[in-house]
Design an enzyme around this catalytic site. Structure first.
Site, short mmCIF file in Angstrom:
data_model
loop_
_atom_site.label_atom_id
_atom_site.label_comp_id
_atom_site.label_asym_id
_atom_site.label_seq_id
_atom_site.Cartn_x
_atom_site.Cartn_y
_atom_site.Cartn_z
N SER A 1 0.87 -1.18 0.00
CA SER A 1 0.00 0.00 0.00
C SER A 1 0.90 1.22 0.00
O SER A 1 2.06 1.14 0.44
CB SER A 1 -0.85 0.02 1.27
N TYR B 1 -1.41 -0.59 10.66
CA TYR B 1 -1.50 -0.94 9.23
C TYR B 1 -0.27 -0.43 8.46
O TYR B 1 0.35 -1.18 7.70
CB TYR B 1 -2.77 -0.32 8.65
P1 NAP Z 1 -11.45 -5.67 0.48
O1 NAP Z 1 -12.28 -5.10 -0.59
O2 NAP Z 1 -11.81 -5.42 1.91
O3 NAP Z 1 -11.31 -7.24 0.25
C1 NAP Z 1 -10.48 -7.96 1.10
C2 NAP Z 1 -10.31 -9.36 0.58
O4 NAP Z 1 -9.39 -10.02 1.44
C3 NAP Z 1 -11.60 -10.14 0.60
O5 NAP Z 1 -11.59 -11.06 -0.44
C4 NAP Z 1 -11.53 -10.85 1.95
O6 NAP Z 1 -12.21 -12.08 2.00
C5 NAP Z 1 -10.06 -11.13 2.03
N1 NAP Z 1 -9.59 -11.30 3.39
C6 NAP Z 1 -9.66 -10.46 4.43
N2 NAP Z 1 -9.11 -11.01 5.51
C7 NAP Z 1 -8.70 -12.25 5.13
C8 NAP Z 1 -8.07 -13.31 5.80
N3 NAP Z 1 -7.75 -13.23 7.09
N4 NAP Z 1 -7.81 -14.45 5.10
C9 NAP Z 1 -8.14 -14.56 3.80
N5 NAP Z 1 -8.72 -13.57 3.11
C10 NAP Z 1 -9.00 -12.43 3.78
O7 NAP Z 1 -9.93 -5.19 0.36
P2 NAP Z 1 -9.17 -4.40 -0.80
O8 NAP Z 1 -9.41 -2.95 -0.58
O9 NAP Z 1 -9.45 -5.01 -2.11
O10 NAP Z 1 -7.66 -4.68 -0.37
C11 NAP Z 1 -6.92 -5.78 -0.87
C12 NAP Z 1 -5.46 -5.57 -0.56
O11 NAP Z 1 -5.04 -4.34 -1.14
C13 NAP Z 1 -5.14 -5.45 0.93
O12 NAP Z 1 -3.92 -6.06 1.21
C14 NAP Z 1 -5.07 -3.96 1.17
O13 NAP Z 1 -4.25 -3.65 2.27
C15 NAP Z 1 -4.46 -3.52 -0.15
N6 NAP Z 1 -4.72 -2.11 -0.48
C16 NAP Z 1 -5.98 -1.64 -0.70
C17 NAP Z 1 -6.18 -0.30 -1.05
C18 NAP Z 1 -7.53 0.28 -1.35
O14 NAP Z 1 -7.64 1.51 -1.46
N7 NAP Z 1 -8.56 -0.53 -1.55
C19 NAP Z 1 -5.07 0.55 -1.14
C20 NAP Z 1 -3.81 0.05 -0.88
C21 NAP Z 1 -3.64 -1.29 -0.56
P3 NAP Z 1 -13.73 -12.16 2.56
O15 NAP Z 1 -14.55 -11.48 1.50
O16 NAP Z 1 -14.03 -13.60 2.66
O17 NAP Z 1 -13.74 -11.42 3.85
#
Ligand code: NAP
Length: 265
Positions: free
Chosen positions: A144, A157
């Site tokens: 991130s 985080y």
């Molecule tokens: P999201 O929409 O909240 O989706 C999270 C995903 O991770 C879901 O598929 C969830 O599964 C799964 N997950 C959560 N906890 C888990 C666990 N303990 N074991 C296995 N799977 C798990 O998240 P996102 O925003 O797409 O983020 C994905 C990644 O990108 C993360 O690492 C986050 O830190 C990074 N990121 C996101 C952003 C952003 O702006 N969105 C920016 C920078 C980095 P379930 O549906 O089954 O809960």
């Protein structure tokens, strides 16, 4: 003539958001895909269905990546279903917005377990399987921009993501002799739910991004497809920022002045 084996990919946290976008893009790019999820089984089954519609073999595979025995089960289930592992995308992650002074041990442990400890051991298990097969492989970690910026109330985080980026380089160094490349993608503000982009929060966020728009899962997914590909065969230990320039303005001395709010799209 034998049909060439399709490359295989395991994407953690692929039921929703960025992981969903990565799984679908990899299927389009020719991979068979393991769609890991924690609890959203229905969504994961839909993603697997979408992968199959793109011509891939795909399977939804449950496991909490913060739980090491569950991770072992995930790798075993993946290898039983697909036979071998070419690409691991450590995408699953959880955020936490709590003031530093109020953060509990439980909150700290959970964020570290999912965002760092789980990635560490998932990478280790995947690398062991790749080494046993002897054909190298690729590992990509989703960090991130929080790895380098200090946003209020993210004191667990942010450090977890910074450590994940550092770990990416350590793993790249130690796995290079085995032909395994390890890289990171570092997304900025990425919209993962339809309809969110019109909220006041996201309208404000957009005005602070030099390229004038928020990120989409596809932006990260295409970077993952590139880093996994032969075109990136000389890239290891790298971190690719995908944020529309969000981290570029240098605080008080920044020449960047946010532009006007774009009209609603
Ligand atoms: P999201 O929409 O909240 O989706 C999270 C995903 O991770 C879901 O598929 C969830 O599964 C799964 N997950 C959560 N906890 C888990 C666990 N303990 N074991 C296995 N799977 C798990 O998240 P996102 O925003 O797409 O983020 C994905 C990644 O990108 C993360 O690492 C986050 O830190 C990074 N990121 C996101 C952003 C952003 O702006 N969105 C920016 C920078 C980095 P379930 O549906 O089954 O809960």
């Amino acid at each position: 003539m034998t049909t060439p084996t399709r490359p295989t990919a395991l994407v953690t946290g692929a039921s929703r958001g960025i992981g969903r976008g990565i799984a679908l893009a990899l299927a389009e790019a020719g991979y068979d895909v393991g769609v890991n999820y924690a609890s959203s089984q229905q969504e994961a089954l839909e993603v697997a269905k979408g992968c199959r519609a793109a011509g891939a073999q795909a399977e939804a595979l449950p496991a909490d990546v913060g739980d090491i025995p569950a991770l072992k089960g995930l790798l075993a289930a993946f290898l039983e279903r697909f036979g071998h592992l070419d690409l691991l995308v450590n995408n699953a992650g959880i955020g936490l917005k709590v003031p530093f002074l109020e953060t509990t041990e439980e909150q700290y442990d959970r964020v570290m377990d999912v965002n760092l400890r789980g990635v560490f051991f998932c990478t280790q298990m995947a690398a062991q399987a790749m080494i046993a097969r002897g054909q190298g492989g690729v590992i990509i970690n989703n960090t991130s921009i929080h790895r380098e910026i200090q946003y209020p109330n993210t004191s667990v985080y942010g450090p977890a993501k910074a450590a994940l980026e550092k770990f990416t380089r350590h793993a790249a160094l130690e796995l290079a002799p085995h032909g395994i490349r390890v890289n990171a993608v570092a997304p900025g503000a990425t919209i993962t739910q339809e309809g969110l982009d019109t909220t006041p929060h996201w309208r404000l966020v957009r005005t602070r991004i030099p390229l004038g728009r928020h990120g989409l899962p596809e932006d990260v997914a295409q970077a993952v497809v590139f880093l996994a590909s032969e075109q990136a065969s000389y890239i290891t230990g790298a971190s690719l920022t995908i944020d529309g320039g969000a981290v570029l303005p240098a605080g008080l001395l920044s020449p960047y002045t946010p532009g006007p709010e774009p009209p609603p799209s």
